[in-house]
Design an enzyme around this catalytic site. Structure first.
Site, PDB file in Angstrom:
ATOM      1  N   HIS A  53     -34.373  11.569  -1.783  1.00 16.34           N
ATOM      2  CA  HIS A  53     -34.340  12.065  -3.427  1.00 16.34           C
ATOM      3  C   HIS A  53     -33.044  11.773  -3.895  1.00 16.34           C
ATOM      4  O   HIS A  53     -33.428  11.412  -5.041  1.00 16.34           O
ATOM      5  CB  HIS A  53     -34.455  13.662  -3.611  1.00 16.34           C
ATOM      6  CG  HIS A  53     -35.294  14.351  -4.453  1.00 16.34           C
ATOM      7  ND1 HIS A  53     -36.192  13.706  -5.218  1.00 16.34           N
ATOM      8  CD2 HIS A  53     -34.908  15.087  -5.512  1.00 16.34           C
ATOM      9  CE1 HIS A  53     -36.016  14.292  -6.394  1.00 16.34           C
ATOM     10  NE2 HIS A  53     -35.772  15.047  -6.354  1.00 16.34           N
ATOM     11  N   ASP A  92     -38.308  10.466   0.256  1.00 12.40           N
ATOM     12  CA  ASP A  92     -38.005  12.157  -0.647  1.00 12.40           C
ATOM     13  C   ASP A  92     -38.900  12.759   0.806  1.00 12.40           C
ATOM     14  O   ASP A  92     -39.779  13.159  -0.165  1.00 12.40           O
ATOM     15  CB  ASP A  92     -38.620  11.885  -1.606  1.00 12.40           C
ATOM     16  CG  ASP A  92     -37.869  12.519  -2.708  1.00 12.40           C
ATOM     17  OD1 ASP A  92     -37.792  13.640  -2.530  1.00 12.40           O
ATOM     18  OD2 ASP A  92     -37.924  11.620  -3.683  1.00 12.40           O
ATOM     19  N   SER A 103     -35.813  13.183 -11.134  1.00 15.92           N
ATOM     20  CA  SER A 103     -37.053  14.715 -10.033  1.00 15.92           C
ATOM     21  C   SER A 103     -37.218  14.951 -11.636  1.00 15.92           C
ATOM     22  O   SER A 103     -38.208  14.395 -11.955  1.00 15.92           O
ATOM     23  CB  SER A 103     -36.080  15.201  -9.951  1.00 15.92           C
ATOM     24  OG  SER A 103     -36.203  16.249  -9.431  1.00 15.92           O
TER      25      SER A 103
END
Length: 276
Positions: free
Chosen positions: A256, A227, A97
């Protein structure tokens, strides 16, 4: 606990496990978490004979709760200081991320010999915010909502995110892990609210286009097709077009936080890429 004092006297917490002469793997966590998010991967690769390293980004976890420097350029500079201090060579850098953005910015600017390969998992590049160049990104209202939620009730916000979209626990039939939810909350609440607030701008508005273009080393992109936090169409599907030596692997139905919910699959793919 082990700390590195950075150029501005910020103390950066880090873990450094395994033989110091083994190939290093450096893990970069997502927002608003800490190095602890990588416990599974660190133990897995430690058992494979690697040196494994993970730090708490400034303002996060056990690092100092800085009120300045919470931007991607400073994050990457902090990583460069850590790599110099530990004399890391031929390292693999793996970022999730926000940590994926940190990785690609650091790698694009790294000294020759420091980095061998990079992995971006559910990562934010090229840019999360919708722009003229990337109209498929998310509107500013989404990130303003993050900021408002953090200001109004950070503790509740940090329960709502992992209980819902982060791990896909809001999907019908999802196998919910209360442990993952509580661990996410624990990590988030350990960090500084000001740093986490500033980091929303860093992860959403930083454009990594030129960083992606500049990296010629092998880069693996791993992304869950479901995601809900960093939509794949606006991130990995765009980033792969900008990499000269990139490989994209996607996971149908995964979220995610795929490396936490499905570590066996992700760890195997990471190992294969590292050993290739």
């Amino acid at each position: 606990m082990t700390y590195l004092t950075l150029f501005d006297n910020t103390r950066l917490f880090y873990k450094d496990w395994g033989p110091k002469d083994a190939q290093p793997i450096v893990f970069h966590h997502g927002w608003p978490l800490s190095a602890d998010d990588w416990d599974n991967q660190m133990l897995f690769f430690l058992d494979k004979g690697f040196r494994v390293i993970a730090h708490d980004r400034r303002g996060h976890g056990r690092s100092d709760q800085t009120d300045t420097g919470n931007d991607m350029d400073t994050y990457a500079a902090d990583v460069a200081e850590l790599a110099e201090a530990l004399d890391l060579k031929n390292a693999i850098h793996i970022g999730h991320s926000t940590g994926g953005g940190e990785v690609i910015r650091y790698v694009a600017r790294s000294r020759p010999g420091r980095v061998a390969k990079a992995v971006l998992i559910g990562a934010v590049p090229p840019i999360m915010l919708a722009t003229a160049a990337y109209p498929g990104g998310l509107p500013m209202a989404v990130f303003d909502g993050f900021r408002d939620a953090l200001k109004q009730n950070r503790a509740q916000f940090f329960l709502d995110v992992p209980s819902g979209p982060f791990y896909g626990f809001n999907r019908e039939g999802a196998e919910v892990s209360e442990g993952l939810i509580r661990n996410w909350w624990r990590q988030g609440m350990a960090g500084g609210a000001k740093a986490q607030y500033d980091c929303i701008t860093a992860f959403s508005e930083t454009d990594f286009t030129e960083d992606l273009k500049a990296v010629s080393l092998p880069v693996l992109l791993l992304h869950g097709e479901d995601d809900q936090v960093v939509p794949i169409e606006a991130s990995a599907h765009q980033a792969i077009k900008l990499l000269s030596n990139g490989t994209l692997k996607t996971y149908p139905g995964l979220s995610h936080g795929l490396f936490a919910t499905h570590p066996e699959a992700v760890n195997a793919d990471l190992l294969a890429f590292i050993q290739a």
